[in-house]
Design a protein around this motif. Structure first.
Motif, PDB file in Angstrom:
ATOM      1  N   SER A   7       0.837  -1.199   0.000  1.00  0.00           N
ATOM      2  CA  SER A   7       0.000   0.000   0.000  1.00  0.00           C
ATOM      3  C   SER A   7       0.872   1.250   0.000  1.00  0.00           C
ATOM      4  CB  SER A   7      -0.908   0.023   1.232  1.00  0.00           C
ATOM      5  OG  SER A   7      -1.481  -1.239   1.411  1.00  0.00           O
ATOM      6  N   VAL A   8       1.939   1.223   0.821  1.00  0.00           N
ATOM      7  CA  VAL A   8       2.823   2.384   0.843  1.00  0.00           C
ATOM      8  C   VAL A   8       3.430   2.621  -0.526  1.00  0.00           C
ATOM      9  CG1 VAL A   8       4.958   3.303   1.797  1.00  0.00           C
ATOM     10  CG2 VAL A   8       3.344   2.157   3.288  1.00  0.00           C
ATOM     11  N   ILE A   9       3.813   1.512  -1.177  1.00  0.00           N
ATOM     12  CA  ILE A   9       4.380   1.648  -2.525  1.00  0.00           C
ATOM     13  C   ILE A   9       3.371   2.330  -3.442  1.00  0.00           C
ATOM     14  CG2 ILE A   9       5.144   0.373  -4.564  1.00  0.00           C
ATOM     15  CD1 ILE A   9       6.198  -1.780  -2.614  1.00  0.00           C
ATOM     16  N   GLY A  10       2.109   1.886  -3.330  1.00  0.00           N
ATOM     17  CA  GLY A  10       1.066   2.498  -4.140  1.00  0.00           C
ATOM     18  C   GLY A  10       0.977   3.993  -3.888  1.00  0.00           C
ATOM     19  N   VAL A  11       1.008   4.359  -2.603  1.00  0.00           N
ATOM     20  CA  VAL A  11       0.918   5.783  -2.273  1.00  0.00           C
ATOM     21  C   VAL A  11       2.117   6.533  -2.860  1.00  0.00           C
ATOM     22  CG1 VAL A  11       0.948   7.460  -0.403  1.00  0.00           C
ATOM     23  CG2 VAL A  11      -0.421   5.381  -0.188  1.00  0.00           C
ATOM     24  N   HIS A  37      12.366   5.161  -4.899  1.00  0.00           N
ATOM     25  CA  HIS A  37      12.185   4.598  -3.555  1.00  0.00           C
ATOM     26  C   HIS A  37      11.127   3.502  -3.590  1.00  0.00           C
ATOM     27  CE1 HIS A  37      14.874   7.157  -1.487  1.00  0.00           C
ATOM     28  NE2 HIS A  37      14.170   8.265  -1.554  1.00  0.00           N
ATOM     29  N   ALA A  38      10.031   3.808  -4.252  1.00  0.00           N
ATOM     30  CA  ALA A  38       8.932   2.846  -4.295  1.00  0.00           C
ATOM     31  C   ALA A  38       9.369   1.562  -4.988  1.00  0.00           C
ATOM     32  CB  ALA A  38       7.741   3.460  -5.018  1.00  0.00           C
ATOM     33  N   ALA A  39      10.127   1.718  -6.075  1.00  0.00           N
ATOM     34  CA  ALA A  39      10.577   0.530  -6.794  1.00  0.00           C
ATOM     35  C   ALA A  39      11.501  -0.307  -5.917  1.00  0.00           C
ATOM     36  CB  ALA A  39      11.285   0.940  -8.087  1.00  0.00           C
ATOM     37  N   ASN A  40      12.352   0.373  -5.141  1.00  0.00           N
ATOM     38  CA  ASN A  40      13.242  -0.376  -4.257  1.00  0.00           C
ATOM     39  C   ASN A  40      12.448  -1.150  -3.209  1.00  0.00           C
ATOM     40  OD1 ASN A  40      15.421   0.563  -5.614  1.00  0.00           O
ATOM     41  ND2 ASN A  40      15.881   2.216  -4.177  1.00  0.00           N
ATOM     42  N   PRO A  66      18.852 -12.890   0.394  1.00  0.00           N
ATOM     43  CA  PRO A  66      19.823 -11.808   0.203  1.00  0.00           C
ATOM     44  C   PRO A  66      19.786 -11.179  -1.188  1.00  0.00           C
ATOM     45  CG  PRO A  66      20.914 -13.923   0.022  1.00  0.00           C
ATOM     46  CD  PRO A  66      19.482 -14.210   0.377  1.00  0.00           C
ATOM     47  N   LEU A  67      19.233 -11.916  -2.158  1.00  0.00           N
ATOM     48  CA  LEU A  67      19.332 -11.414  -3.535  1.00  0.00           C
ATOM     49  C   LEU A  67      18.648 -10.063  -3.735  1.00  0.00           C
ATOM     50  CD1 LEU A  67      20.320 -11.734  -6.384  1.00  0.00           C
ATOM     51  CD2 LEU A  67      18.343 -13.159  -6.884  1.00  0.00           C
ATOM     52  N   PRO A  68      17.369  -9.912  -3.291  1.00  0.00           N
ATOM     53  CA  PRO A  68      16.740  -8.606  -3.496  1.00  0.00           C
ATOM     54  C   PRO A  68      17.548  -7.475  -2.882  1.00  0.00           C
ATOM     55  CG  PRO A  68      15.107 -10.195  -2.866  1.00  0.00           C
ATOM     56  CD  PRO A  68      16.422 -10.877  -2.723  1.00  0.00           C
ATOM     57  N   GLN A  69      18.188  -7.757  -1.754  1.00  0.00           N
ATOM     58  CA  GLN A  69      18.981  -6.701  -1.127  1.00  0.00           C
ATOM     59  C   GLN A  69      20.129  -6.263  -2.028  1.00  0.00           C
ATOM     60  OE1 GLN A  69      20.141  -7.398   2.886  1.00  0.00           O
ATOM     61  NE2 GLN A  69      18.165  -8.228   3.485  1.00  0.00           N
ATOM     62  N   ALA A  70      20.768  -7.256  -2.619  1.00  0.00           N
ATOM     63  CA  ALA A  70      21.865  -6.910  -3.518  1.00  0.00           C
ATOM     64  C   ALA A  70      21.338  -6.115  -4.709  1.00  0.00           C
ATOM     65  CB  ALA A  70      22.567  -8.178  -3.994  1.00  0.00           C
ATOM     66  N   LEU A  71      20.184  -6.549  -5.224  1.00  0.00           N
ATOM     67  CA  LEU A  71      19.612  -5.834  -6.368  1.00  0.00           C
ATOM     68  C   LEU A  71      19.272  -4.400  -5.981  1.00  0.00           C
ATOM     69  CD1 LEU A  71      17.209  -8.538  -7.845  1.00  0.00           C
ATOM     70  CD2 LEU A  71      19.623  -8.163  -8.309  1.00  0.00           C
ATOM     71  N   ILE A  72      18.690  -4.251  -4.773  1.00  0.00           N
ATOM     72  CA  ILE A  72      18.304  -2.912  -4.345  1.00  0.00           C
ATOM     73  C   ILE A  72      19.536  -2.033  -4.210  1.00  0.00           C
ATOM     74  CG2 ILE A  72      17.325  -1.580  -2.454  1.00  0.00           C
ATOM     75  CD1 ILE A  72      15.500  -3.982  -1.911  1.00  0.00           C
ATOM     76  N   LEU A  73      20.605  -2.630  -3.682  1.00  0.00           N
ATOM     77  CA  LEU A  73      21.809  -1.824  -3.524  1.00  0.00           C
ATOM     78  C   LEU A  73      22.271  -1.291  -4.884  1.00  0.00           C
ATOM     79  CD1 LEU A  73      24.077  -2.687  -0.664  1.00  0.00           C
ATOM     80  CD2 LEU A  73      24.861  -1.154  -2.440  1.00  0.00           C
ATOM     81  N   THR A  74      22.273  -2.182  -5.842  1.00  0.00           N
ATOM     82  CA  THR A  74      22.626  -1.739  -7.194  1.00  0.00           C
ATOM     83  C   THR A  74      21.672  -0.647  -7.667  1.00  0.00           C
ATOM     84  OG1 THR A  74      23.418  -3.966  -7.639  1.00  0.00           O
ATOM     85  CG2 THR A  74      23.030  -2.553  -9.532  1.00  0.00           C
ATOM     86  N   ALA A  75      20.377  -0.898  -7.419  1.00  0.00           N
ATOM     87  CA  ALA A  75      19.383   0.072  -7.896  1.00  0.00           C
ATOM     88  C   ALA A  75      19.549   1.414  -7.194  1.00  0.00           C
ATOM     89  CB  ALA A  75      17.980  -0.476  -7.679  1.00  0.00           C
TER      90      ALA A  75
ATOM     91  N   SER C 183      10.715  -7.035  -9.925  1.00  0.00           N
ATOM     92  CA  SER C 183      10.324  -7.503  -8.596  1.00  0.00           C
ATOM     93  C   SER C 183       9.157  -8.482  -8.704  1.00  0.00           C
ATOM     94  CB  SER C 183       9.993  -6.326  -7.685  1.00  0.00           C
ATOM     95  OG  SER C 183       8.724  -5.829  -7.970  1.00  0.00           O
ATOM     96  N   VAL C 184       8.224  -8.184  -9.591  1.00  0.00           N
ATOM     97  CA  VAL C 184       7.117  -9.127  -9.791  1.00  0.00           C
ATOM     98  C   VAL C 184       7.658 -10.450 -10.325  1.00  0.00           C
ATOM     99  CG1 VAL C 184       5.013  -9.569 -11.096  1.00  0.00           C
ATOM    100  CG2 VAL C 184       5.453  -7.294 -10.186  1.00  0.00           C
TER     101      VAL C 184
END
Lengths: 110, 916, 500
Positions: A7-11, A37-40, A66-75, C183-184
């Protein structure tokens, strides 16, 4: 928990869109930052939330993915670079073009 | 099969092609240009060498593979039909080439004209010799291209350019439709070889046949595509004679004739061809009579005559087919001569206006006789060649039906009329010396003009000869006829057939045409004056401008140049495109919910984040805007802590700090937000789109989280191998520098490009009017602060190094350490002045970035040199004082590269702005 | 056979070059010499690479594990015939553009990282073609984006800055949605590796179909925005008009093709679960893109703007091939890509020469250039007629093959639209020709020697003519590529190291 964050992402996306559609370049840049930010957050959600310890092998299992974290760091780094560039661009537009109103940047199609 | 005859055959194409590539040196260009005429002469020799072969009813084939997997072969074949055309192309070519040498004797562009003509000649030869349909199309379009270049030869004239484009455009329609037909044939029969299709008498659907017909009609200027031919008269006259009378416009006829055996029993084909031909025949004749320009008259007459041949091809009877071929030959002779006549007349008198011309007979007697004979042949008077084909034409239509016969007679009368107008007006009518006219020089015929008259004499001589010696014409035509009809003709050509109905019609034509000519003063002026209310030319022009306007209008409608509009389009596309499948998804899928209950403070933080987001939207203060964004960022890092992502939390905090500095540096430069509020409607629209986008993204993520999903093997692999194989306990960092180190390589590239980009942005173009506040507004030049800053600098730097080194095992790593260093140094810049710090820094930011990039890339490439893939890491264990045991992986070198890039870029960007 | 590890040089070579060029950005000779040498070297290497793949026919595929980690855990570079053809094409254009830039780039621009940025751009493009990982694709997209941002703005002229803002904003929005879709994807499929993804989809039995449809549409939105398909192309004509001709040539030729390539790859390898929906949609969008692009071109009066709109129209043809999805159509798409990119880049470079010679590219302000430079006119005519699909130039065979594929499966309507698009393309090319090369001599004639600008253009036109005369060579390459793409199992097996 996921649904709260979703929901926060939506906002954030809504706010970002609203800002991007505004007249002021600075608002557009801020809107894009909200987008990233929302995409992360969305990436973070994709690994599941609150399902384990930080992926440091010195702590105890279970660990979160751990993978999403690594991706987010890159992002984050990439969007930091992009935002920096966009900010300076906006500022140069203000300097050179003499305006930071987006609709005054119209034209150039003829 | 590809032996000597085969090479002779393709040399018919290669000779002109090579010839067109020959460029004489500038000095001799003018004098050597006529040497290009050797090409058609050689061609004529080659063509005549095939005489015995085609008389025997045989042919020559040759073939080379081109792209066999696409059905493409360079296959050529010569039979009676193509032989006749090669003869026409080379024969008329000889005269036209020689004529051009005199016609444009002093024109510096003569050599270019020849080269284009040779290109056309090669293309035309290709059309009639190609056996592969695509090859045929290649040459077909090449004739269009060369015709385009030749019509627009006098490219300074607007009319020439328009005429060229019109011709190209209209014939290109035909080409494309033919391509459709060819594709259909290939899809249906799997071959593109004409000889195969013809040999098997393949049944090709009528629709496909019509595609080829459209192509033929456009090329041969049939109604309603005929309008390009008169416009093509902007070409130099030799070109008109060659392309637009004798050869290129006959390519369509060739195509119809070539395909006739395949559609012999197809009534639709036959009806289409006949009716289109008939309309063209009559309409062209009417238009021809109206003209006052010699070339325009001839052009419209060509349209009409082409229509006549098309009618004959459509009738498909023995006599009609024979007549068609015969008339192709006759028409080439007399129309070639007449066009050259028009050229000579213009050359000598400076005008082509029939109302101003006249009285040339006493001045140029030989010329007069030749041109008159050619005209009479066109009018169909005995004993000339035109009479023969006209007789057969009448016999053909008499066999068909009454209406056609009437129309045929009417058209022939028109032909009679404009033929007489042509030669009478030019040579016999009393000279009318209007002031503009430059009278023909009395001694014109004696000296320079021999070359301008001789080709005309020979061509009209041929027109006479075909009539006087019908067996000659028959011998030339018979092989072609045999190809179309499948068997030799059962009759012989003769001037006298006895008293046949056709002869009666001929007599009627002469009577009617003659009286019309005598009475012409009564109606001709009126017809000429009368402007048609609407013409096909107008239709063409209007539709061009109409389409352009329409395109401009539609474009202006949506291409507003405003990025806001473009974003709206994107979002609408996204919302519309995704809501439908999302709807389906929620309808079909059984939702599977697996909830981790949130704590209240987490809900509070989430709420706060939403509020911060909304604050960004609501505020009119630039500072509040940036601070709210900062708040969102800070909350992000809190979430990262909550959700077990310490590296992310650290990174986010530091990035927020640097971004904040960046924003604050430029902030006061922007104008005040909201000084010009948006219209309420726009506002409403924006709110709607924002809500829509937000909802859409939420639903999308929601769907991903409640729908079916597949288990991932990746996280377990990372968790269990991070230490074992990659020597690090901080899995996120190991992923970044090892498992997915390639991403990081890309990431630092992006980051370093940001500094290049920013340096370029501020380094080029005009500077702002007022100097930027630099860092002064944030500088605290107090000595206490400075010593504090110096102290913290070293502490922070040491901490940064620590973070860098321990990154493999605990939160930290190159990026975090880099940003921390940058923050420390920025703090220094605030405390002191930039310049002071710069003096203290051994390297410039840019150099740091470059070294970092090279270090990172070099570490990766190191493994390539020792035979491992890029970025393969090696591990060693070492113990250091204070740090304890450290696994030193080569990945560390990579991470140091990352560190340097981040330090350099952050500093570089801030400095670039601050200094500007 | 080229050592497989060398394939990484197409990505790493440019970035190392860029770093070195950036370090010595004030050394004029160094900048130009190194740029030319490296682009030529990489071009040669890419040709060798492609040839070595072709030697092995359908099995010709090099899989590189970055960091020596197997898929799906590490990042994989996959050089198959499709991606290597794209790399060769990119390097060809790069050589031409560098050759052109040597004479046209201002000193100030050169000192402000023109060449380093250009090589970063090449790195991003090549990386996007070669990567087998979707997140890595995102990273390479960002690389080429930020390089293109900086290049577009290079010079900081008002018009440039204005258009850069539009370009930046639109692309950053698309990038955000790229992240969302990733992400999806990761949430539902648990992988980012394309081969692994395709494999997983093949081994499930339809319960993920509606998720996949959603995913395919989000990806289509993201890639379609980069590729400028209907209804996402609106951003393109403005920005592509602004930069110097060399850059326009690279942007117009290559950049949108990265998006097309991404669609090509994902919609042949991954999103094949429901072609009756997804690929049918592609066809409809293709037809609209084709027509609206060329309509836009016909409404313009400036050479560069006409060319910019044509980019859109031609993208439609490429989408047509992808939408038809038969091996023949896929081969046609690749065959379409090559001559069209060559012609498009050549035409933009020619526009640059026109600009250099007369100071304008507006049809009303220029005229009669034919008498000024016959070689230039000839080069234009060859490239323009190829673009319009006039035989025997390469563009004709492109159209022939794509439309033949449409004909084979009875999609006559699309074939017709394709032909109509060709006609209108010809019309707009003639419009340029009549406006710029024919007509009364108007506009300045600047006393510059044009010959030094020609080598790059001649190179491109040489290939256009060559492909036209020998279409069989490129067609066999395209067929091999299509054979690899049409059967995803080959790709999957190669990447995941499975034996059949």
């Amino acid at each position: 928990m996921e649904f709260v964050i979703i929901s926060v992402i939506g906002v954030l996306f809504g706010c970002g869109t609203y800002l991007i559609l505004q007249r002021h370049l600075l608002q557009v840049v801020v809107g894009l930052s909200l987008y990233s930010h929302a995409a992360n957050l969305a990436l973070l959600v994709s690994g599941g939330l609150k399902r384990g310890n930080p992926p440091l092998l010195t702590t105890d299992a279970p660990y979160v993915d751990p993978l999403p974290q690594a991706l987010i760091l890159t992002a984050i780094v990439i969007s930091f670079g992009m935002t920096a560039f966009a900010t300076v661009l906006a500022f140069r537009v203000r300097q050179v073009y003499g305006s930071d109103a987006v609709d005054e940047l119209a034209g150039g199609e003829e | 099969m590809n032996g000597v005859p085969g090479f002779l055959l393709i040399s018919l194409i290669l000779l002109p092609l090579l010839g067109s590539l020959v460029a004489w040196p500038e000095r001799w260009r003018q004098r050597l240009a006529p040497a290009y005429s050797l090409v058609p002469i050689l061609q004529l020799l080659i063509v005549s060498s095939f005489w015995t072969t085609v008389q025997a009813g045989e042919g020559i084939q040759c073939s080379w593979p081109w792209a066999p997997s696409l059905g493409l072969y360079l296959s050529f074949s010569l039979d009676g039909l193509s032989w006749l055309f090669t003869g026409l192309i080379s024969g008329v070519g000889v005269f036209v080439f020689l004529y051009a040498a005199f016609y444009m004797a002093d024109d510096p562009t003569l050599a270019r004209l020849y080269r284009f003509l040779l290109l056309f000649n090669a293309a035309m030869m290709g059309v009639v010799l190609a056996d592969n349909l695509v090859l045929l199309l290649v040459f077909w379009e090449l004739t269009s291209v060369s015709s385009f270049l030749l019509i627009g030869f006098r490219s300074q004239r607007a009319a020439a350019c328009e005429g060229a484009s019109k011709a190209f455009g209209l014939t290109a329609i035909g080409g494309l439709v033919m391509l459709f037909g060819i594709l259909a044939v290939y899809a249906e029969h799997g071959t593109l070889e004409l000889s195969v299709l013809l040999a098997d008498s393949t049944s090709i659907s009528t629709a496909t046949g019509l595609c080829f017909l459209v192509a033929a009609f456009t090329k041969s200027a049939q109604f309603p595509f005929h309008i390009w031919l008169p416009s093509a008269m902007e070409a130099p006259t030799p070109v008109s004679a060659y392309l637009h009378a004798a050869t290129m416009v006959k390519a369509g006829l060739y195509l119809i004739a070539r395909l006739t055996p395949l559609f012999a029993d197809d009534p639709t084909w036959s009806a289409t061809v006949t009716s289109v031909g008939t309309i063209t025949l009559v309409w062209g004749g009417v238009l021809a009579c109206k003209q006052v320009d010699l070339k325009a008259l001839l052009a419209n007459s060509t349209v009409s005559q082409l229509g006549l041949i098309v009618v004959l091809l459509g009738l498909q009877t023995e006599i009609a087919l024979f007549a068609a071929i015969l008339h192709i030959l006759n028409h080439a002779a007399f129309k070639g001569a007449l066009f050259l006549t028009a050229g000579t007349v213009e050359h000598e008198t400076g005008t082509r206006d029939i109302r101003q011309l006249g009285g040339l007979r006493p001045l140029m007697p030989v010329f007069t006789v030749a041109a008159t004979l050619a005209s009479l042949s066109m009018a169909g008077l005995p004993p000339l060649g035109g009479f023969l084909s006209k007789e057969l034409f009448y016999e053909g239509v008499l066999e068909a039906d009454l209406l056609l016969t009437i129309l045929a007679v009417a058209a022939s009368c028109l032909t009679f009329l404009y033929s007489f107008i042509f030669f009478h007006g030019t040579f016999f009518a009393p000279a009318l010396h209007s002031p503009q006219q430059q009278p023909a020089s009395p001694h014109a015929e004696q000296h320079s003009t021999l070359g301008l008259i001789a080709p005309i004499v020979v061509l009209s001589g041929l027109a006479v000869l075909f009539g006087l010696v019908p067996s000659l014409a028959e011998a030339l035509v018979m092989p072609a006829f045999r190809v179309i009809h499948g068997a030799p003709a059962q009759f012989h050509l003769a001037l006298w057939h006895g008293l046949t109905p056709a002869l009666g019609l001929s007599a009627l034509t002469i009577i009617l045409g003659g009286s019309a000519f005598l009475l012409r003063q009564r109606f001709l002026g009126a017809i000429r004056e009368r402007q048609a209310a609407y013409s096909f030319n107008r239709l063409y022009a209007d539709s061009l401008t109409g389409f352009t306007r329409f395109f401009q209008w539609t474009r202006a409608l949506y291409m507003t140049g405003s990025v806001t509009d473009y974003i709206r389009y994107l979002l609408v596309a996204l919302i519309v495109g995704l809501s439908i499948p999302l709807w389906h998804f929620f309808e079909e899928t059984t939702l599977r919910v697996d909830i981790v209950r949130p704590e209240y403070y987490e809900l509070g933080l989430a709420g706060l984040m939403a509020v911060a987001g909304v604050m960004c939207c609501r505020t009119h203060s630039r500072v509040v805007l940036v601070l709210s964004l900062g708040l969102v960022g800070s909350l992000m890092s809190i979430f990262f802590v909550l959700f077990s992502a310490p590296d992310l939390a650290l990174t986010q905090v530091l990035v927020e700090a640097v971004s904040l500095v960046l924003f604050l540096l430029v902030l006061h430069y922007f104008s005040v937000i909201g000084s010009q509020p948006q219209a309420p409607r726009t506002r409403l629209l924006n709110i709607g789109m924002s809500v829509g986008t937000g909802l859409l993204v939420s639903l999308l993520l929601f769907a991903a989280n409640v729908g079916p999903s597949l288990p991932s093997a990746i996280p377990p692999y990372y968790l269990s191998n991070s230490y074992l194989l990659a020597g690090g306990q901080n899995v996120v960092n190991v992923i970044l520098v090892d498992f997915r180190g390639f991403d990081t390589m890309g990431e630092i590239t992006v980051f370093s490009v940001a500094v290049f980009g920013v340096l370029a942005l501020v380094g080029l173009g005009v500077r702002g009017q007022q100097p930027l506040g630099t860092l002064f507004m944030f500088s605290f030049p107090s000595p206490i602060l400075q010593s504090f800053a110096r102290l913290t600098l070293h502490l922070m730097l040491v901490f940064a190094i620590y973070l860098l080194l321990r990154g493999h095992n605990a939160p930290g790593g190159g990026f975090i350490a880099g940003v921390l260093t940058a923050v420390a140094l920025t703090f220094q810049m605030m405390a002191f002045h930039t310049e002071n710090l710069l003096r203290e820094m051994p390297w410039k930011p840019l150099q740091i970035v470059v070294v970092g990039l090279l270090l990172a890339a070099g570490t990766g490439l190191g493994s390539v040199f020792i035979g491992y893939p890029f970025l393969t890491s090696a591990i060693g264990h070492y113990s250091f004082p204070l740090l304890g045991e450290v696994e030193l992986a080569t990945a560390m070198g990579f991470d140091i590269g990352v560190y340097l890039v981040v330090v350099g870029t952050s500093l570089g960007i801030i400095r670039a702005i601050a200094e500007d | 056979m080229m050592p497989p590890d060398l394939f990484v040089l197409f990505v790493i070579g440019p970035v190392v070059t860029a770093a070195l060029l950036a370090a010595f950005h004030k050394w004029d000779t160094f900048q130009r010499g190194v740029s030319l040498a490296v682009s030529l070297g990489l071009w040669g290497l890419s040709v060798v690479g492609l040839l070595s793949l072709l030697q092995e026919g359908q099995q010709g595929m090099v899989v590189l594990r970055m960091g020596n980690w197997a898929a799906p855990y590490g990042i994989i570079l996959v050089a198959d015939v499709l991606s290597m053809t794209m790399v060769v094409l990119t390097m060809t254009i790069a050589v031409a553009v560098v050759a052109f830039s040597l004479r046209t780039v201002e000193q100030a621009h050169q000192e402000h990282f023109y060449y380093p940025l250009f090589f970063i751009l090449i790195m991003g493009v090549n990386g996007a073609f070669l990567t087998g990982d979707l997140f890595n694709l995102f990273v390479f997209f960002e690389i080429l984006l930020i390089a293109s941002f900086a290049l577009l703005a290079l010079g900081s002229q008002p018009g440039q800055l204005r258009e850069t803002v539009k370009y930046v904003v639109i692309n950053l929005i698309a990038s955000t949605f790229f992240l969302i879709s990733l992400s999806v994807l990761y949430r539902t499929m648990g992988t980012l590796n394309m081969a692994d993804l395709a494999h997983k989809i093949q081994t499930t039995s339809g319960e993920l179909d509606s998720t996949l449809t959603i995913l395919s549409l989000v990806f289509l939105f993201v890639f379609g925005t980069k590729a400028a398909i209907f209804p996402l192309y609106f951003w393109l004509p403005g920005p592509y008009f602004q930069p110097s001709a060399g850059l326009s040539a690279f942007f117009g030729g290559i950049l949108t093709k990265v998006g097309v390539y991404a669609i090509f790859r994902t919609f042949t390898l991954i999103f094949r679960h429901n072609p009756a929906l997804t690929h049918e949609l592609l066809l409809i969008l293709a037809a609209l893109t084709m027509l609206l692009g060329v309509f836009g071109a016909l409404s313009q009066m400036d050479m560069k703007r006409i060319l910019s709109y044509h980019i859109i129209s031609q993208i439609g043809y490429l989408m047509l091939g992808i939408g038809l999805l038969t091996p023949q159509a896929l081969a046609g798409t690749l065959f379409y890509m090559v001559p069209y990119v060559l012609a498009k880049s050549a035409l933009f470079l020619i526009a640059g020469v026109v600009q250099a010679a007369t100071g304008s590219t507006h049809l009303k302000a220029v005229g009669g250039l034919q008498s000024h430079s016959i070689p230039l006119s000839a080069l234009f005519l060859l490239a323009a007629l190829s673009l319009a699909g006039i035989p025997p130039l390469a563009g004709f065979f492109s159209k022939f093959i794509v439309l033949q594929a449409g004909m084979e499966i009875g999609r006559y309507g699309y074939v017709g639209i394709g032909l109509l698009g060709g006609l209108l393309t010809l019309a707009s090319m003639l419009k340029i020709w009549n406006g710029v090369f024919w007509g009364e001599e108007t506009g300045d004639r600047r006393p510059v020697s044009l010959w030094p600008l020609f080598p790059g253009i001649i190179l491109l036109v040489f290939f256009i003519v060559g492909i036209g005369l020998f279409p069989g060579i490129l067609y066999s390459v395209a067929q091999t590529a299509a054979a690899q793409v049409a059967d995803p199992r080959v790709y999957i097996a190669a990447v995941l190291g499975m034996q059949d």
